[in-house]
Design a protein around this motif. Structure first.
Motif, PDB file in Angstrom:
ATOM      1  N   PHE A 199      34.053  23.353 -28.353  1.00  0.00           N
ATOM      2  CA  PHE A 199      34.981  23.581 -29.459  1.00  0.00           C
ATOM      3  C   PHE A 199      36.403  23.181 -29.073  1.00  0.00           C
ATOM      4  CE2 PHE A 199      31.699  26.493 -31.200  1.00  0.00           C
ATOM      5  CZ  PHE A 199      31.644  25.967 -32.483  1.00  0.00           C
ATOM      6  N   MET A 200      36.797  23.471 -27.821  1.00  0.00           N
ATOM      7  CA  MET A 200      38.132  23.091 -27.378  1.00  0.00           C
ATOM      8  C   MET A 200      38.293  21.571 -27.387  1.00  0.00           C
ATOM      9  SD  MET A 200      39.892  23.121 -23.676  1.00  0.00           S
ATOM     10  CE  MET A 200      39.033  21.568 -23.465  1.00  0.00           C
ATOM     11  N   PHE A 201      37.287  20.867 -26.862  1.00  0.00           N
ATOM     12  CA  PHE A 201      37.318  19.414 -26.820  1.00  0.00           C
ATOM     13  C   PHE A 201      37.414  18.848 -28.238  1.00  0.00           C
ATOM     14  CE2 PHE A 201      36.012  15.103 -26.222  1.00  0.00           C
ATOM     15  CZ  PHE A 201      36.282  14.787 -24.895  1.00  0.00           C
ATOM     16  N   SER A 202      36.664  19.432 -29.145  1.00  0.00           N
ATOM     17  CA  SER A 202      36.676  18.977 -30.530  1.00  0.00           C
ATOM     18  C   SER A 202      38.045  19.207 -31.173  1.00  0.00           C
ATOM     19  CB  SER A 202      35.601  19.713 -31.335  1.00  0.00           C
ATOM     20  OG  SER A 202      34.315  19.458 -30.810  1.00  0.00           O
ATOM     21  N   GLY A 203      38.660  20.347 -30.867  1.00  0.00           N
ATOM     22  CA  GLY A 203      39.991  20.635 -31.402  1.00  0.00           C
ATOM     23  C   GLY A 203      41.030  19.651 -30.906  1.00  0.00           C
ATOM     24  N   LEU A 204      40.921  19.265 -29.629  1.00  0.00           N
ATOM     25  CA  LEU A 204      41.857  18.279 -29.088  1.00  0.00           C
ATOM     26  C   LEU A 204      41.664  16.920 -29.754  1.00  0.00           C
ATOM     27  CD1 LEU A 204      41.679  19.164 -25.279  1.00  0.00           C
ATOM     28  CD2 LEU A 204      43.511  19.702 -26.880  1.00  0.00           C
ATOM     29  N   ALA A 205      40.416  16.577 -30.021  1.00  0.00           N
ATOM     30  CA  ALA A 205      40.140  15.288 -30.665  1.00  0.00           C
ATOM     31  C   ALA A 205      40.674  15.242 -32.086  1.00  0.00           C
ATOM     32  CB  ALA A 205      38.639  15.017 -30.663  1.00  0.00           C
ATOM     33  N   LEU A 206      40.785  16.399 -32.730  1.00  0.00           N
ATOM     34  CA  LEU A 206      41.312  16.441 -34.091  1.00  0.00           C
ATOM     35  C   LEU A 206      42.736  15.895 -34.147  1.00  0.00           C
ATOM     36  CD1 LEU A 206      40.916  17.298 -37.032  1.00  0.00           C
ATOM     37  CD2 LEU A 206      41.757  19.574 -36.401  1.00  0.00           C
ATOM     38  N   GLY A 207      43.486  16.109 -33.073  1.00  0.00           N
ATOM     39  CA  GLY A 207      44.856  15.595 -33.028  1.00  0.00           C
ATOM     40  C   GLY A 207      44.908  14.075 -33.125  1.00  0.00           C
ATOM     41  N   ILE A 208      43.904  13.387 -32.550  1.00  0.00           N
ATOM     42  CA  ILE A 208      43.871  11.926 -32.616  1.00  0.00           C
ATOM     43  C   ILE A 208      43.696  11.472 -34.060  1.00  0.00           C
ATOM     44  CG2 ILE A 208      42.652   9.867 -31.822  1.00  0.00           C
ATOM     45  CD1 ILE A 208      41.839  11.386 -29.321  1.00  0.00           C
ATOM     46  N   ILE A 209      42.842  12.181 -34.800  1.00  0.00           N
ATOM     47  CA  ILE A 209      42.618  11.832 -36.205  1.00  0.00           C
ATOM     48  C   ILE A 209      43.891  12.030 -37.016  1.00  0.00           C
ATOM     49  CG2 ILE A 209      41.365  12.465 -38.287  1.00  0.00           C
ATOM     50  CD1 ILE A 209      38.976  13.098 -36.635  1.00  0.00           C
ATOM     51  N   LEU A 210      44.554  13.166 -36.819  1.00  0.00           N
ATOM     52  CA  LEU A 210      45.779  13.447 -37.569  1.00  0.00           C
ATOM     53  C   LEU A 210      46.870  12.427 -37.251  1.00  0.00           C
ATOM     54  CD1 LEU A 210      45.865  17.349 -37.290  1.00  0.00           C
ATOM     55  CD2 LEU A 210      45.124  15.947 -39.236  1.00  0.00           C
ATOM     56  N   LEU A 230      48.008  19.238 -23.877  1.00  0.00           N
ATOM     57  CA  LEU A 230      46.965  18.207 -23.915  1.00  0.00           C
ATOM     58  C   LEU A 230      46.731  17.717 -25.349  1.00  0.00           C
ATOM     59  CD1 LEU A 230      44.402  19.707 -21.373  1.00  0.00           C
ATOM     60  CD2 LEU A 230      45.848  17.686 -21.054  1.00  0.00           C
ATOM     61  N   LEU A 231      46.845  18.614 -26.320  1.00  0.00           N
ATOM     62  CA  LEU A 231      46.713  18.227 -27.721  1.00  0.00           C
ATOM     63  C   LEU A 231      47.781  17.201 -28.089  1.00  0.00           C
ATOM     64  CD1 LEU A 231      45.532  18.555 -30.579  1.00  0.00           C
ATOM     65  CD2 LEU A 231      47.096  20.483 -30.905  1.00  0.00           C
ATOM     66  N   LEU A 232      49.013  17.455 -27.661  1.00  0.00           N
ATOM     67  CA  LEU A 232      50.106  16.526 -27.943  1.00  0.00           C
ATOM     68  C   LEU A 232      49.864  15.188 -27.253  1.00  0.00           C
ATOM     69  CD1 LEU A 232      52.874  16.065 -29.257  1.00  0.00           C
ATOM     70  CD2 LEU A 232      53.923  16.991 -27.164  1.00  0.00           C
ATOM     71  N   PHE A 233      49.438  15.245 -25.996  1.00  0.00           N
ATOM     72  CA  PHE A 233      49.204  14.037 -25.207  1.00  0.00           C
ATOM     73  C   PHE A 233      48.114  13.181 -25.854  1.00  0.00           C
ATOM     74  CE2 PHE A 233      47.340  11.387 -22.014  1.00  0.00           C
ATOM     75  CZ  PHE A 233      48.350  11.067 -21.125  1.00  0.00           C
ATOM     76  N   LEU A 234      46.963  13.786 -26.126  1.00  0.00           N
ATOM     77  CA  LEU A 234      45.824  13.023 -26.626  1.00  0.00           C
ATOM     78  C   LEU A 234      46.035  12.536 -28.055  1.00  0.00           C
ATOM     79  CD1 LEU A 234      42.954  15.222 -25.144  1.00  0.00           C
ATOM     80  CD2 LEU A 234      43.696  12.969 -24.346  1.00  0.00           C
ATOM     81  N   SER A 235      46.758  13.298 -28.856  1.00  0.00           N
ATOM     82  CA  SER A 235      46.967  12.878 -30.246  1.00  0.00           C
ATOM     83  C   SER A 235      47.726  11.565 -30.326  1.00  0.00           C
ATOM     84  CB  SER A 235      47.710  13.966 -31.022  1.00  0.00           C
ATOM     85  OG  SER A 235      49.022  14.146 -30.520  1.00  0.00           O
ATOM     86  N   MET A 236      48.569  11.290 -29.324  1.00  0.00           N
ATOM     87  CA  MET A 236      49.335  10.045 -29.343  1.00  0.00           C
ATOM     88  C   MET A 236      48.450   8.819 -29.204  1.00  0.00           C
ATOM     89  SD  MET A 236      52.490  10.681 -29.978  1.00  0.00           S
ATOM     90  CE  MET A 236      51.823  11.916 -31.088  1.00  0.00           C
ATOM     91  N   LEU A 237      47.211   9.007 -28.760  1.00  0.00           N
ATOM     92  CA  LEU A 237      46.281   7.880 -28.706  1.00  0.00           C
ATOM     93  C   LEU A 237      46.004   7.342 -30.100  1.00  0.00           C
ATOM     94  CD1 LEU A 237      43.732   9.246 -26.076  1.00  0.00           C
ATOM     95  CD2 LEU A 237      45.497   7.522 -25.708  1.00  0.00           C
ATOM     96  N   GLY A 238      46.143   8.189 -31.111  1.00  0.00           N
ATOM     97  CA  GLY A 238      45.974   7.748 -32.493  1.00  0.00           C
ATOM     98  C   GLY A 238      47.041   6.759 -32.928  1.00  0.00           C
ATOM     99  N   LEU A 239      48.159   6.745 -32.219  1.00  0.00           N
ATOM    100  CA  LEU A 239      49.207   5.752 -32.473  1.00  0.00           C
ATOM    101  C   LEU A 239      49.068   4.547 -31.548  1.00  0.00           C
ATOM    102  CD1 LEU A 239      52.397   8.018 -32.752  1.00  0.00           C
ATOM    103  CD2 LEU A 239      50.785   7.398 -34.557  1.00  0.00           C
TER     104      LEU A 239
END
Length: 398
Positions: free
Chosen positions: A260-271, A320-329
């Motif tokens: 669930f944690m991994f999935s939550g972090l991946a949500l940041g990439i989508i957003l 980590l959420l902030l870090f990984l979400s930037m991959l979406g950019l």
């Protein structure tokens, strides 16, 4: 040359189905890793190996992905996109099924390597097809949509893995991989346009391969953006490879909690990917990419201090959420930038960058295994180091 779409399958009525099929193809590499991460402890017991050895199955898969793209990209420039893509999917399905049947860890690693080799066709040809069908102007937007679709896999795959990460059920994870690839194979026969037409001379010679790679390598813009894409991808794999140990062993999360944690972090990439579609209307692609890398550097530095001062888990997860979400950019924009640099050799360019991405990820994950010291420092250190290198490559004026 841009593929001129005249068939009905390229009208607006089929655009969504085409993008969804390309999204599945692009996500196969991620699914092949993310889905079975929560099952590492169970699989380690099944194969009677230390849990840290399970990381080798990720490393060897990445090596297969890197090696395969070097040949399948130029092959798709000469033979057309569909033949190598369909063959790769079929072999992938066979390897995923064979992984279920083996009881020996060495054999499992061999099947994982072959699975990565076959799966590389999905990655390299899907990227080339985007440029074939949509051209430079819309490529960044399409790659962003693919990134959003692909971002669903790190959300659902670990959750599925968490529920099936038991001694009696973990093998179903590989059967699900085979099933998803079967859906993609069906899409190749029924939905996807053929893309670039085969060359008149269908012989694949070393001179043909060298020509495509040479045209890419001598382009300063290609080298610049390709390095950014490859190194940023390695930062992501540093987290993917090391996170099962960090969060299940050091922070004592259960398999389901980790999923669930991994999935939550991946949500940041989508957003972030959704936000990228709006940013592209107002800002240059390179500026958005630079912004994402700078945010990653700050997040990596914050993560180091959280670990050093033994901060709470929620703070580390937030960083980590902030870090990984930037991959979406970063990832879709860098992909559009390097493909636009060599439009006549998209297959070779896509292969070269894909191979660079997975080879660098292979080296990073291998180094992570060597630096393993029962702390989270190797993971956060590699993530931060990769981001710094990506920033330097983007700043470099060729």
């Amino acid at each position: 040359m841009l593929y001129q779409a005249t068939a009905p399958s390229t009208t607006s009525r089929y655009t969504l189905l085409i993008i969804l099929t390309l999204g599945i193809l692009t996500a196969i590499g991620s699914i092949s890793i993310d889905m079975y991460l929560p099952a590492f402890p169970v699989m380690a017991r099944y194969f009677n190996v230390p849990m840290v050895r399970m990381e080798n199955s990720v490393t060897i898969f990445l090596f297969g992905m890197a090696f395969g793209q070097l040949f399948l990209g130029p092959l798709s420039d000469v033979w057309g996109r569909m033949r190598p893509l369909k063959a790769g999917l079929l072999v992938y399905i066979l390897c995923a099924t064979a992984s279920v049947l083996t009881g020996n860890f060495t054999s499992f690693l061999i099947w994982r390597f072959l699975q990565g080799l076959a799966g590389s066709a999905c990655q390299v040809i899907a990227r080339a097809l985007v440029n074939d069908l949509y051209g430079d102007k819309k490529a960044a937007h399409v790659f962003t949509l693919l990134q959003i679709i692909m971002g669903i896999s790190p959300i659902l795959a670990p959750m599925i893995g968490g529920f099936l990460a038991e001694a009696a059920t973990w093998k179903y994870l590989f059967l699900i991989m085979a099933l998803i690839s079967g859906v993609a194979l069906l899409g190749c026969y029924t939905i996807l346009p053929p893309g670039k037409t085969p060359a008149e001379n269908k012989g694949l010679h070393w001179s043909t391969i060298r020509l495509g790679y040479r045209q890419a390598i001598i382009s300063p813009a290609f080298v610049n953006y390709a390095l950014v894409r490859a190194i940023s991808n390695s930062a992501a794999f540093s987290f993917v490879t090391a996170s099962p140990f960090v969060f299940t062993q050091l922070y004592h999360l259960s398999k389901k909690q980790y999923g669930f944690m991994f999935s939550g972090l991946a949500l940041g990439i989508i957003l972030a990917g959704i936000g990228n579609t709006f940013l592209l209307k107002r800002f240059p692609v390179k500026s958005i990419t630079r912004f994402g890398i700078i945010v990653q550097m700050l997040a990596g530095l914050a993560g180091f201090f959280i670990i050093f001062y033994q901060g709470p888990l929620i703070a580390l997860v937030g960083v980590l959420l902030l870090f990984l979400s930037m991959l979406g950019l970063i990832l879709p924009n860098a992909t559009a930038l390097y493909l636009a640099a060599v439009p006549a050799y998209n297959g070779s360019a896509s292969a070269l960058v894909g191979s660079m991405s997975y080879l660098s990820a292979f080296l990073i994950t291998s180094l992570l295994s060597l630096l393993h010291n029962h702390t989270a420092y190797p993971m956060i250190g590699m993530m931060g180091g990769c981001t710094l290198l990506a920033f330097l490559c983007l700043k470099y004026k060729n």
